[in-house]
Design an enzyme around this catalytic site. Sequence first.
Site: not given
Length: 427
Positions: A142, A15, A267
């Site tokens: 997302y 990103y 995560k």
Amino acid sequence: MNLIERDSRYVWHPYTQMQTTPAPIGIVRGEGAYLYAGDGRKYFDAVASWWVNLHGHSHSYIAEKVSEQLRTLEHAMFAGFTHPPAVDLAERLLEVLPSDQAKVFYSDDGSTAVEVAVKMAMQYWSNKGTPRNRLIALKDAYHGDTFGAMSVSSRSTFTAPFSPLLFEVDFIDVPVKGSEEEALEQLRRIMLEREDEIAAFIFEPLVQGTAGMVMYEPGPLDQLLKICREHGILTIADEVMTGFGRTGKLFACNYLEQQPDIFCFSKGITGGTMAFGATTCTQQVFDAFLSGDKLKTFFHGHSFTANPLACAASLASLDILVEPETMESIARISRQHEAFAGKIAGHRSVRQVRCRGTIFALEWETGDSTSYFSGLRDKLYNFFLENGIIMRPLGNIIYIMPPYCSTEEELDFVYQTIELALEKFSA
């Protein structure tokens, strides 16, 4: 060459527009809620290193368990073989999940956990002899950066170069306050028009992270899931971000009465120690793949499926998570967020402030519409870094999602710095 020079020469960051973005900060160690740079500066990790770190950096208990596992078994292929950490973790996950989940499929990260879920849902219908190839998702969703995950994510700048390759998805409104009935009506309309084409409904429960920490209530989501269940449509909860205590309960779906057929996790599953993913499903979903016909096999896998080190880290993280001390920390952080939200809600620079458990979000009033590419983003990012806080704004939205070891004093420092920023960058 020093670390930064070597990085600039050889590394491509995510990103990141590599031509214009300033050089990265070199982090050399972590401890508790802090990351330490090579120049001696320390930074409070207010975003838990992209939402992954639950218990603090370099946690000794997780490190010990991973080290023990490393000296026993670092990896073994998972096709035709198994090992204790994978079985132990599957048992532990299924014990704490808020549904009749029955099986665990391991993968590598959040995107692949979603990819597995999407493929699982589509092949479920194919195996039953009634192929269905469309999915329903929420607008502004997302779900990751692999192709299936991109397909069920909002069409945006992130996905634009690949749009011709993404499969069709029916998007419905997020059932935020004022849009609940419209979302329900959109779902009912899709069911009337092409129910026999819909494989599943995928959603981020209660909090849409990348959309700007958009939050909505359990009631409308329960109604959406009930409609899906009435029509026999599979439901997929993407708890990659919300899982393992982030919303104040172990899982966001703990707030619901209706429960999904498939869950996606990553995560925080390892406490932020290493990459890992898991997708769980009900016995009903699993049974659709049981057959004497090998063509009904779920042909999906990863070289590092069920990596023993990642399983050991996840087991250790779960041990810490369910301790009364950790649960109290989660409750305390939630209370602190709510109190601070109440304090600043009326500030002239605050468009909206919202909280759900340990997640705090503040939408800055800029005079323009909310935008991921807001010019305010870089100003805020640099301001917080200068004050020793890692904050990664989503455009004009800042958020706090701290490790659970964060103290009351540390969070107060973050809140005070936000108040300074509200004055410095006032509307």
